[in-house]
Write an enzyme that holds these catalytic residues in place. Structure first.
Site, PDB file in Angstrom:
ATOM      1  N   PRO A  80      32.890  29.395  29.356  1.00  0.00           N
ATOM      2  CA  PRO A  80      32.667  28.086  29.974  1.00  0.00           C
ATOM      3  C   PRO A  80      33.976  27.408  30.325  1.00  0.00           C
ATOM      4  O   PRO A  80      34.836  27.222  29.470  1.00  0.00           O
ATOM      5  CB  PRO A  80      31.941  27.311  28.869  1.00  0.00           C
ATOM      6  CG  PRO A  80      32.408  27.944  27.593  1.00  0.00           C
ATOM      7  CD  PRO A  80      32.614  29.394  27.906  1.00  0.00           C
ATOM      8  N   SER A 109      29.646  25.275  31.471  1.00  0.00           N
ATOM      9  CA  SER A 109      30.239  24.196  30.664  1.00  0.00           C
ATOM     10  C   SER A 109      29.435  22.905  30.764  1.00  0.00           C
ATOM     11  O   SER A 109      28.839  22.617  31.804  1.00  0.00           O
ATOM     12  CB  SER A 109      31.664  23.942  31.174  1.00  0.00           C
ATOM     13  OG  SER A 109      32.147  22.707  30.714  1.00  0.00           O
ATOM     14  N   TYR A 133      28.914  20.313  24.368  1.00  0.00           N
ATOM     15  CA  TYR A 133      29.719  19.412  23.555  1.00  0.00           C
ATOM     16  C   TYR A 133      28.733  18.414  22.970  1.00  0.00           C
ATOM     17  O   TYR A 133      28.020  17.728  23.729  1.00  0.00           O
ATOM     18  CB  TYR A 133      30.748  18.663  24.411  1.00  0.00           C
ATOM     19  CG  TYR A 133      31.977  19.471  24.792  1.00  0.00           C
ATOM     20  CD1 TYR A 133      32.786  20.039  23.815  1.00  0.00           C
ATOM     21  CD2 TYR A 133      32.340  19.624  26.118  1.00  0.00           C
ATOM     22  CE1 TYR A 133      33.928  20.753  24.164  1.00  0.00           C
ATOM     23  CE2 TYR A 133      33.480  20.337  26.472  1.00  0.00           C
ATOM     24  CZ  TYR A 133      34.268  20.901  25.487  1.00  0.00           C
ATOM     25  OH  TYR A 133      35.401  21.608  25.824  1.00  0.00           O
ATOM     26  N   THR A 159      30.652  24.125  21.097  1.00  0.00           N
ATOM     27  CA  THR A 159      32.106  24.175  20.901  1.00  0.00           C
ATOM     28  C   THR A 159      32.468  23.386  19.649  1.00  0.00           C
ATOM     29  O   THR A 159      32.155  22.200  19.541  1.00  0.00           O
ATOM     30  CB  THR A 159      32.812  23.622  22.154  1.00  0.00           C
ATOM     31  OG1 THR A 159      32.413  24.430  23.262  1.00  0.00           O
ATOM     32  CG2 THR A 159      34.321  23.653  22.002  1.00  0.00           C
ATOM     33  N   LYS A 232      31.284  28.289  18.973  1.00  0.00           N
ATOM     34  CA  LYS A 232      32.465  28.718  19.757  1.00  0.00           C
ATOM     35  C   LYS A 232      33.702  27.965  19.270  1.00  0.00           C
ATOM     36  O   LYS A 232      33.728  26.733  19.278  1.00  0.00           O
ATOM     37  CB  LYS A 232      32.264  28.422  21.248  1.00  0.00           C
ATOM     38  CG  LYS A 232      33.502  28.674  22.105  1.00  0.00           C
ATOM     39  CD  LYS A 232      33.225  28.439  23.580  1.00  0.00           C
ATOM     40  CE  LYS A 232      34.404  28.771  24.467  1.00  0.00           C
ATOM     41  NZ  LYS A 232      35.405  27.707  24.527  1.00  0.00           N
ATOM     42  N   HIS A 256      40.048  28.141  22.474  1.00  0.00           N
ATOM     43  CA  HIS A 256      39.937  27.291  23.661  1.00  0.00           C
ATOM     44  C   HIS A 256      41.036  27.650  24.678  1.00  0.00           C
ATOM     45  O   HIS A 256      41.555  26.774  25.379  1.00  0.00           O
ATOM     46  CB  HIS A 256      40.049  25.820  23.240  1.00  0.00           C
ATOM     47  CG  HIS A 256      39.116  24.886  23.959  1.00  0.00           C
ATOM     48  ND1 HIS A 256      38.047  24.277  23.347  1.00  0.00           N
ATOM     49  CD2 HIS A 256      39.093  24.436  25.242  1.00  0.00           C
ATOM     50  CE1 HIS A 256      37.424  23.498  24.212  1.00  0.00           C
ATOM     51  NE2 HIS A 256      38.037  23.580  25.373  1.00  0.00           N
ATOM     52  N   ARG A 291      43.020  40.078  29.760  1.00  0.00           N
ATOM     53  CA  ARG A 291      43.462  40.194  31.153  1.00  0.00           C
ATOM     54  C   ARG A 291      43.322  41.605  31.713  1.00  0.00           C
ATOM     55  O   ARG A 291      43.517  41.808  32.905  1.00  0.00           O
ATOM     56  CB  ARG A 291      44.937  39.762  31.287  1.00  0.00           C
ATOM     57  CG  ARG A 291      45.211  38.312  30.890  1.00  0.00           C
ATOM     58  CD  ARG A 291      44.580  37.316  31.855  1.00  0.00           C
ATOM     59  NE  ARG A 291      44.815  35.933  31.480  1.00  0.00           N
ATOM     60  CZ  ARG A 291      43.984  35.196  30.712  1.00  0.00           C
ATOM     61  NH1 ARG A 291      42.848  35.720  30.261  1.00  0.00           N
ATOM     62  NH2 ARG A 291      44.263  33.954  30.410  1.00  0.00           N
TER      63      ARG A 291
HETATM   64  C1  FNR Z   1      38.317  25.776  29.258  1.00  0.00           C
HETATM   65  N1  FNR Z   1      37.622  26.016  28.078  1.00  0.00           N
HETATM   66  C2  FNR Z   1      36.491  25.294  27.786  1.00  0.00           C
HETATM   67  N2  FNR Z   1      35.789  25.559  26.654  1.00  0.00           N
HETATM   68  C3  FNR Z   1      34.654  24.898  26.373  1.00  0.00           C
HETATM   69  O1  FNR Z   1      34.042  25.155  25.344  1.00  0.00           O
HETATM   70  N3  FNR Z   1      34.182  23.937  27.230  1.00  0.00           N
HETATM   71  C4  FNR Z   1      34.824  23.613  28.389  1.00  0.00           C
HETATM   72  O2  FNR Z   1      34.371  22.768  29.159  1.00  0.00           O
HETATM   73  C5  FNR Z   1      36.036  24.297  28.679  1.00  0.00           C
HETATM   74  N4  FNR Z   1      36.750  23.994  29.794  1.00  0.00           N
HETATM   75  C6  FNR Z   1      37.869  24.740  30.117  1.00  0.00           C
HETATM   76  C7  FNR Z   1      38.549  24.472  31.304  1.00  0.00           C
HETATM   77  C8  FNR Z   1      39.643  25.260  31.652  1.00  0.00           C
HETATM   78  C9  FNR Z   1      40.344  24.986  32.938  1.00  0.00           C
HETATM   79  C10 FNR Z   1      40.070  26.302  30.805  1.00  0.00           C
HETATM   80  C11 FNR Z   1      41.234  27.187  31.178  1.00  0.00           C
HETATM   81  C12 FNR Z   1      39.418  26.542  29.617  1.00  0.00           C
HETATM   82  C13 FNR Z   1      38.017  27.154  27.199  1.00  0.00           C
HETATM   83  C14 FNR Z   1      37.346  28.442  27.690  1.00  0.00           C
HETATM   84  O3  FNR Z   1      35.968  28.417  27.421  1.00  0.00           O
HETATM   85  C15 FNR Z   1      37.908  29.670  26.967  1.00  0.00           C
HETATM   86  O4  FNR Z   1      37.827  29.493  25.587  1.00  0.00           O
HETATM   87  C16 FNR Z   1      39.351  30.033  27.370  1.00  0.00           C
HETATM   88  O5  FNR Z   1      39.588  29.761  28.726  1.00  0.00           O
HETATM   89  C17 FNR Z   1      39.595  31.504  27.080  1.00  0.00           C
HETATM   90  O6  FNR Z   1      40.911  31.858  27.333  1.00  0.00           O
HETATM   91  P1  FNR Z   1      41.389  32.592  28.689  1.00  0.00           P
HETATM   92  O7  FNR Z   1      40.380  33.662  29.043  1.00  0.00           O
HETATM   93  O8  FNR Z   1      41.465  31.518  29.737  1.00  0.00           O
HETATM   94  O9  FNR Z   1      42.712  33.133  28.300  1.00  0.00           O
END
Ligand code: FNR
Length: 362
Positions: A80, A109, A133, A159, A232, A256, A291
């Site tokens: 998300p 999300s 959330y 989360t 999460k 996160h 990645r």
């Molecule tokens: C997130 N992440 C995140 N997590 C969540 O629980 N709710 C959210 O709304 C968001 N929003 C969000 C925005 C952006 C721009 C990023 C980069 C990340 C965290 C996301 O779910 C996840 O845990 C990480 O992005 C995983 O890491 P990688 O794959 O980006 O390295």
């Protein structure tokens, strides 16, 4: 734009970062504070080494698996991430189309710019999860959960690592806010402080989340829905056990994407501890720093049922909308398949722990 020359996730990242305007680029790519955990997430995958087995018939590779009983074509799903319309006008709908066409799961999300209803209407075949959330207003929380149920979501991903928002320095210096033409679609029709605020809905949304949450609230959540609840943001064995005791049906290891508490361990480095504590009682997922296909394989070897990717599909989306998001997921799928073949592994559901080791000091 033409995507033929983009052959790995890093190519998409580089291209996306060159295309996006500074505020969006920083919002997507930043970590909290000094970005230590952000870089460790990626670096720690590279500290692990593979120990392939040779002379195995790898003409038939099974990449299918199940997540809480629902089939996915391969174990790489979409994490998300909020405000995807900043990357592309189609936003989450494009990411969802990419996920559905490849048969994988997408987690939407709470802060999405496309609604649960719109995804459900357009893509009934998508395996959709909703990231929740928990809001201070429990009635609002309840209504979000009902929307997820009505949209046919198969799980609620709660989360647990955001009692407060981590400090993202560039969000402060850029005065990051939600552009006026966008809105948080899942909350549009619900009574909340967002309705009376014209400006900076991003900041207002964050004030709505509850910083009093404890595992008892997760227990409460399991009583208001029949959907399986997934925690999460778990980073320790102790919390994994707490989550299970609170009724969670799966554990999602995450920091996160390094955007909350800087200085916490990378997710891949704590996976074994969590898997050990869970001891086969529930599925364990991981995100953070994935990645390449070999990263996925390493996480599977250490006990993850599947991995999720956050930024990679955003970068695909920024470069070429639905096609870009699909290309990024396809790259990961194809890289995973080849990594399995070259490692002598034929089934994603039975990747041996022996496959990985820490880099030997020479
Ligand atoms: C997130 N992440 C995140 N997590 C969540 O629980 N709710 C959210 O709304 C968001 N929003 C969000 C925005 C952006 C721009 C990023 C980069 C990340 C965290 C996301 O779910 C996840 O845990 C990480 O992005 C995983 O890491 P990688 O794959 O980006 O390295």
């Amino acid at each position: 734009m033409a995507t033929n020359s983009l052959v790995c996730v890093n190519d998409y990242e580089e291209q996306a970062l060159s295309l996006l305007d500074k505020r969006v680029r920083d919002y997507y790519s930043c970590g909290a504070d000094d970005g230590q955990t952000l870089s460790d997430n990626v670096a720690d995958f590279r500290r692990l080494r593979l120990r392939p087995r040779m002379m195995v018939d790898v003409s038939n590779i099974n990449m299918k698996t199940t997540l809480l009983g629902q089939e996915v074509a391969f174990p790489v799903c979409v994490a998300p991430t909020g405000i995807q319309k900043l990357a592309h006008p189609d936003g989450e709908l494009a990411t969802a189309r990419a996920s559905a066409s490849l048969g994988t799961c997408m987690c939407l999300s709470t802060g999405s710019t496309v609604s649960l209803g719109e995804l459900a209407e357009n893509l009934p075949e998508l395996l959709l999860w909703f990231q929740l959330y928990v809001c201070k207003d429990r009635d609002l929380t309840r209504q979000l959960v009902k929307q997820a149920e009505r949209a046919g979501c198969k799980a609620l991903v709660v989360t647990v690592d955001r009692p407060e928002q981590g400090t993202r320095r560039t969000s402060i210096t850029n005065k990051f806010s939600l552009p006026l033409h966008l809105s948080f679609k899942n909350l549009d029709s619900l009574k909340s402080p967002l309705q009376s605020s014209q400006n900076n809905k991003y900041a207002v949304l964050h004030t709505m989340f509850d910083n009093t949450l404890t595992w008892e609230d997760i227990q409460w959540l399991t009583t208001i829905t029949n959907l399986p609840v997934i925690a999460k943001g778990v980073l320790t064995g102790v919390d994994a056990v707490k989550a299970l005791e609170s009724g969670c049906k799966a554990i999602y290891v995450s920091n996160h994407g390094g955007r909350q508490l800087d200085g916490v361990c990378s997710t891949i480095s704590v996976l074994s501890e969590v898997v050990k504590a869970v001891n086969g009682r529930a599925e364990v997922y991981l995100d953070g720093g994935v990645r390449t296909g070999t990263d996925v394989l390493k996480a599977l070897a250490l006990g993850a049922r599947a991995v999720f990717v956050g930024r990679p599909p955003l970068y695909g989306l920024a470069v070429a909308g639905e096609e870009g998001a699909r290309n990024v997921l396809t790259i990961l799928r194809n890289e995973l398949k080849l990594a399995m073949q070259l490692s002598g592994v034929t089934d994603v559901q039975s990747v041996s722990r022996d496959l990985v080791t820490y880099r030997a000091s020479l």
